[in-house]
Design a protein around this motif. Structure first.
Motif, PDB file in Angstrom:
ATOM      1  N   SER A  74      -0.099  -0.604 -11.439  1.00  0.00           N
ATOM      2  CA  SER A  74       0.400  -0.175 -12.745  1.00  0.00           C
ATOM      3  C   SER A  74       1.730   0.559 -12.661  1.00  0.00           C
ATOM      4  O   SER A  74       2.363   0.801 -13.687  1.00  0.00           O
ATOM      5  N   LEU A  75       2.173   0.916 -11.440  1.00  0.00           N
ATOM      6  CA  LEU A  75       3.430   1.644 -11.292  1.00  0.00           C
ATOM      7  C   LEU A  75       4.082   1.297  -9.963  1.00  0.00           C
ATOM      8  O   LEU A  75       3.430   1.340  -8.918  1.00  0.00           O
ATOM      9  N   ILE A  76       5.374   0.941 -10.029  1.00  0.00           N
ATOM     10  CA  ILE A  76       6.195   0.757  -8.832  1.00  0.00           C
ATOM     11  C   ILE A  76       7.273   1.830  -8.849  1.00  0.00           C
ATOM     12  O   ILE A  76       7.980   1.984  -9.850  1.00  0.00           O
ATOM     13  N   ILE A  77       7.379   2.568  -7.764  1.00  0.00           N
ATOM     14  CA  ILE A  77       8.400   3.618  -7.663  1.00  0.00           C
ATOM     15  C   ILE A  77       9.418   3.216  -6.615  1.00  0.00           C
ATOM     16  O   ILE A  77       9.075   2.944  -5.467  1.00  0.00           O
ATOM     17  N   ARG A  78      10.665   3.141  -7.020  1.00  0.00           N
ATOM     18  CA  ARG A  78      11.768   2.905  -6.077  1.00  0.00           C
ATOM     19  C   ARG A  78      12.233   4.267  -5.596  1.00  0.00           C
ATOM     20  O   ARG A  78      12.757   5.070  -6.385  1.00  0.00           O
ATOM     21  N   ALA A  79      12.012   4.555  -4.327  1.00  0.00           N
ATOM     22  CA  ALA A  79      12.403   5.839  -3.751  1.00  0.00           C
ATOM     23  C   ALA A  79      13.905   5.820  -3.483  1.00  0.00           C
ATOM     24  O   ALA A  79      14.375   5.822  -2.351  1.00  0.00           O
ATOM     25  N   GLY A  80      14.656   5.780  -4.554  1.00  0.00           N
ATOM     26  CA  GLY A  80      16.107   5.693  -4.542  1.00  0.00           C
ATOM     27  C   GLY A  80      16.567   5.410  -5.952  1.00  0.00           C
ATOM     28  O   GLY A  80      15.790   5.554  -6.912  1.00  0.00           O
ATOM     29  N   ALA A  81      17.806   4.998  -6.109  1.00  0.00           N
ATOM     30  CA  ALA A  81      18.358   4.806  -7.456  1.00  0.00           C
ATOM     31  C   ALA A  81      18.315   3.349  -7.911  1.00  0.00           C
ATOM     32  O   ALA A  81      17.730   3.021  -8.939  1.00  0.00           O
ATOM     33  N   GLY A  82      18.928   2.450  -7.150  1.00  0.00           N
ATOM     34  CA  GLY A  82      19.017   1.053  -7.572  1.00  0.00           C
ATOM     35  C   GLY A  82      17.668   0.356  -7.563  1.00  0.00           C
ATOM     36  O   GLY A  82      16.837   0.593  -6.680  1.00  0.00           O
ATOM     37  N   GLU A 131      -2.837   1.002  -6.846  1.00  0.00           N
ATOM     38  CA  GLU A 131      -2.455   1.262  -8.236  1.00  0.00           C
ATOM     39  C   GLU A 131      -0.982   1.638  -8.345  1.00  0.00           C
ATOM     40  O   GLU A 131      -0.342   1.386  -9.363  1.00  0.00           O
ATOM     41  N   ILE A 132      -0.467   2.256  -7.295  1.00  0.00           N
ATOM     42  CA  ILE A 132       0.939   2.674  -7.264  1.00  0.00           C
ATOM     43  C   ILE A 132       1.561   2.159  -5.967  1.00  0.00           C
ATOM     44  O   ILE A 132       0.977   2.296  -4.886  1.00  0.00           O
ATOM     45  N   LEU A 133       2.731   1.549  -6.086  1.00  0.00           N
ATOM     46  CA  LEU A 133       3.483   1.061  -4.929  1.00  0.00           C
ATOM     47  C   LEU A 133       4.785   1.842  -4.833  1.00  0.00           C
ATOM     48  O   LEU A 133       5.528   1.958  -5.810  1.00  0.00           O
ATOM     49  N   ILE A 134       5.060   2.390  -3.652  1.00  0.00           N
ATOM     50  CA  ILE A 134       6.298   3.138  -3.416  1.00  0.00           C
ATOM     51  C   ILE A 134       7.115   2.393  -2.369  1.00  0.00           C
ATOM     52  O   ILE A 134       6.616   2.097  -1.276  1.00  0.00           O
ATOM     53  N   VAL A 135       8.373   2.066  -2.702  1.00  0.00           N
ATOM     54  CA  VAL A 135       9.254   1.332  -1.783  1.00  0.00           C
ATOM     55  C   VAL A 135      10.640   1.964  -1.763  1.00  0.00           C
ATOM     56  O   VAL A 135      11.028   2.672  -2.696  1.00  0.00           O
ATOM     57  N   ARG A 136      11.375   1.675  -0.712  1.00  0.00           N
ATOM     58  CA  ARG A 136      12.786   2.028  -0.646  1.00  0.00           C
ATOM     59  C   ARG A 136      13.611   0.739  -0.635  1.00  0.00           C
ATOM     60  O   ARG A 136      14.114   0.312  -1.640  1.00  0.00           O
ATOM     61  N   SER A 137      13.679   0.077   0.523  1.00  0.00           N
ATOM     62  CA  SER A 137      14.459  -1.160   0.624  1.00  0.00           C
ATOM     63  C   SER A 137      13.608  -2.408   0.457  1.00  0.00           C
ATOM     64  O   SER A 137      14.140  -3.485   0.200  1.00  0.00           O
ATOM     65  N   THR A 138      12.314  -2.290   0.626  1.00  0.00           N
ATOM     66  CA  THR A 138      11.438  -3.461   0.577  1.00  0.00           C
ATOM     67  C   THR A 138      11.500  -4.133  -0.788  1.00  0.00           C
ATOM     68  O   THR A 138      11.345  -3.472  -1.815  1.00  0.00           O
ATOM     69  N   LYS A 139      11.714  -5.440  -0.789  1.00  0.00           N
ATOM     70  CA  LYS A 139      11.797  -6.182  -2.042  1.00  0.00           C
ATOM     71  C   LYS A 139      10.399  -6.412  -2.611  1.00  0.00           C
ATOM     72  O   LYS A 139       9.449  -6.692  -1.887  1.00  0.00           O
ATOM     73  N   VAL A 140      10.300  -6.289  -3.931  1.00  0.00           N
ATOM     74  CA  VAL A 140       9.022  -6.477  -4.615  1.00  0.00           C
ATOM     75  C   VAL A 140       9.179  -7.662  -5.568  1.00  0.00           C
ATOM     76  O   VAL A 140       9.880  -7.581  -6.576  1.00  0.00           O
ATOM     77  N   ASN A 141       8.523  -8.773  -5.253  1.00  0.00           N
ATOM     78  CA  ASN A 141       8.676  -9.992  -6.033  1.00  0.00           C
ATOM     79  C   ASN A 141       7.395 -10.350  -6.776  1.00  0.00           C
ATOM     80  O   ASN A 141       6.412  -9.605  -6.774  1.00  0.00           O
ATOM     81  N   LYS A 142       7.404 -11.511  -7.390  1.00  0.00           N
ATOM     82  CA  LYS A 142       6.258 -11.955  -8.184  1.00  0.00           C
ATOM     83  C   LYS A 142       4.993 -12.048  -7.337  1.00  0.00           C
ATOM     84  O   LYS A 142       3.906 -11.661  -7.777  1.00  0.00           O
ATOM     85  N   ALA A 143       5.129 -12.577  -6.134  1.00  0.00           N
ATOM     86  CA  ALA A 143       3.961 -12.767  -5.280  1.00  0.00           C
ATOM     87  C   ALA A 143       3.258 -11.443  -4.999  1.00  0.00           C
ATOM     88  O   ALA A 143       2.016 -11.366  -5.008  1.00  0.00           O
ATOM     89  N   ALA A 144       4.050 -10.397  -4.764  1.00  0.00           N
ATOM     90  CA  ALA A 144       3.453  -9.084  -4.503  1.00  0.00           C
ATOM     91  C   ALA A 144       2.700  -8.568  -5.720  1.00  0.00           C
ATOM     92  O   ALA A 144       1.593  -8.048  -5.610  1.00  0.00           O
ATOM     93  N   MET A 145       3.305  -8.726  -6.900  1.00  0.00           N
ATOM     94  CA  MET A 145       2.660  -8.238  -8.119  1.00  0.00           C
ATOM     95  C   MET A 145       1.432  -9.064  -8.487  1.00  0.00           C
ATOM     96  O   MET A 145       0.430  -8.527  -8.960  1.00  0.00           O
ATOM     97  N   ASP A 146       1.500 -10.370  -8.262  1.00  0.00           N
ATOM     98  CA  ASP A 146       0.352 -11.229  -8.552  1.00  0.00           C
ATOM     99  C   ASP A 146      -0.842 -10.888  -7.665  1.00  0.00           C
ATOM    100  O   ASP A 146      -1.991 -11.105  -8.048  1.00  0.00           O
ATOM    101  N   ALA A 147      -0.559 -10.355  -6.486  1.00  0.00           N
ATOM    102  CA  ALA A 147      -1.631 -10.031  -5.541  1.00  0.00           C
ATOM    103  C   ALA A 147      -2.260  -8.668  -5.807  1.00  0.00           C
ATOM    104  O   ALA A 147      -3.187  -8.271  -5.104  1.00  0.00           O
ATOM    105  N   ALA A 148      -1.759  -7.962  -6.800  1.00  0.00           N
ATOM    106  CA  ALA A 148      -2.198  -6.584  -7.033  1.00  0.00           C
ATOM    107  C   ALA A 148      -2.684  -6.420  -8.463  1.00  0.00           C
ATOM    108  O   ALA A 148      -1.935  -5.999  -9.339  1.00  0.00           O
ATOM    109  N   SER A 149      -3.943  -6.740  -8.695  1.00  0.00           N
ATOM    110  CA  SER A 149      -4.481  -6.680 -10.057  1.00  0.00           C
ATOM    111  C   SER A 149      -4.554  -5.262 -10.601  1.00  0.00           C
ATOM    112  O   SER A 149      -4.564  -5.052 -11.815  1.00  0.00           O
ATOM    113  N   SER A 150      -4.594  -4.263  -9.720  1.00  0.00           N
ATOM    114  CA  SER A 150      -4.708  -2.874 -10.163  1.00  0.00           C
ATOM    115  C   SER A 150      -3.354  -2.176 -10.294  1.00  0.00           C
ATOM    116  O   SER A 150      -3.282  -1.033 -10.752  1.00  0.00           O
TER     117      SER A 150
END
Length: 395
Positions: free
Chosen positions: A64-72, A43-62
């Motif tokens: 609802s929140l992506i947190i970038r553990a940083g600023a950019g 339900e929640i994805l937390i990343v720092r440098s890992t890129k999050v693209n369409k394929a990742a989001m399409d694979a995750a029906s649940s």
């Protein structure tokens, strides 16, 4: 609440999330291509440098929140996340001290040729006479592109070091610059022409991509310094390759166009590396910054769990286009608002935003609905006459 952490995060933060009752899965070495297979029911994805693209989001029906553990957030497909109704949040300002420290370090390294000093020593070369030539930083003019939290900290440290500091930023006015003790540059080109050292502290966007281009580099002073610890896309690296040698520019970079992911081992820009002082995108990589960011990640999750809204959302619309506010005072009973929503739906009126507040005692509440069209008097009367409605009015 199921959380996937697809990067490194402190043990204390993981424990705090688990203490909230979250089920936490750790995949610290995940790359962008791994995410679709790892998302499952996160339900929640937390990343720092890992890129999050369409394929990742399409694979995750649940999801609802992506947190970038940083600023950019340039490593996250914000447009696609918004289209899917996925919140994206970040941790602004928490790595500012770390990035500012590295920026100052690069500045000193360029002035004193620290990298070449060290390479020669390791190769058994003693060249005290050659390396004793340095201009020094005191009294030199530092131009800062972007005066956010990091740029402001760099300016403060440079001022203490006796440097003359000037800045350009979209939000900076001449009066504000004067209050901060800074010189004001009306345009980036004005800053390029008049600075001995240029330090970049801008977010990546369509507006800032290749802001430092051939014309900017050509406008810089002979033998000036250029430091980039923000985002690689802001500097046109092809133009940089062509110009830095001919103008004797001294370059320090922590970020690069099309740089490798955190889990990759090969740096493709070897020709550029020969011309610069470089680091491996480590600006935010201090324990102090990691702890501050981890604490903020926990706060974002806490906010989202308790209110349904994360702290520091980056893809929420700045301002609603709704033109009408319907304020409904009602008794706090089951089904009251459902009837109001049905009436608006039947009138083909869309609700842009909705907020319901309960009064002390729990007997009554007030709900504000931002609407894209004006309800007719007939609809207003219908809502006002519903059971358990105290009053409905347009504001």
């Amino acid at each position: 609440m199921k959380i996937l952490i697809a990067d490194k995060l402190s043990d204390n933060a993981v424990k705090a999330l688990e203490n909230m009752g979250a089920s936490v899965r750790l995949e610290p070495d995940a790359a962008a291509g791994d995410l679709p297979q790892l998302m499952n029911d996160a339900e929640i994805l937390i990343v720092r440098s890992t890129k999050v693209n369409k394929a990742a989001m399409d694979a995750a029906s649940s999801l609802s929140l992506i947190i970038r553990a940083g600023a950019g957030v340039n490593t996250i497909d914000l447009e696609y996340a918004s289209a899917l109704g996925i919140h994206v949040a970040n941790c602004p300002g928490k790595n500012a001290d770390a990035v500012a420290e590295l920026t100052i370090g690069h500045m000193i390294a360029l002035d004193r040729n620290i990298v070449d000093n060290s390479i020669d020593l390791r190769n058994g070369v003693w060249n005290k006479k050659g390396y004793s030539k340095a201009r020094g930083l005191k009294g030199r003019t530092l131009g800062i592109l972007g005066l956010g939290s990091i740029g402001t900290k760099v300016a403060a440290v440079a001022q203490v070091m006796g440097m003359n500091v000037q800045a350009w930023s979209r939000s900076l006015t001449e009066q504000k610059a004067k209050t901060m003790g800074l010189g004001f540059c009306p345009t980036p080109m004005d800053l390029a022409r008049s600075s001995d050292i240029v330090s970049i502290h801008l977010a990546a966007s369509n507006d800032t991509r290749h802001l430092v281009d051939r014309s900017f580099l050509e406008a810089m002073k002979e033998s000036a310094f250029l430091i980039n610890t923000s985002r690689g896309e802001i500097v046109d690296s092809a133009a940089l390759m062509e110009i830095c040698s001919s103008k004797s520019l001294k370059i320090a970079l922590d970020v690069y166009e099309d740089e490798p992911g955190a889990s990759e081992k090969t740096f493709p820009h070897t020709e550029l590396a020969q011309l610069i002082t470089g680091t491996h995108h480590i600006g935010a990589s201090t324990q102090q910054a990691a702890d501050a960011i981890a604490d903020e990640v926990v706060k974002i999750v806490e906010s989202y769990r308790s209110s349904g809204k994360p702290l520091h959302p980056v893809n929420a619309r700045d301002k609603s286009t709704a033109q009408f506010n319907l304020v409904v005072r009602h008794f706090n009973k089951v089904g009251v608002l459902a009837a109001v929503l049905d009436a608006l739906r039947n009138a083909d009126i869309n609700i842009e935003e909705m907020e319901n507040s309960i009064f002390s005692g729990g007997e009554a509440a007030v709900c504000t609905l931002k609407l894209d069209d004006r309800p007719s008097d007939v609809i207003l009367n219908e809502i006002s006459s519903m059971d358990n409605i105290i009053k409905a009015s347009l504001k």
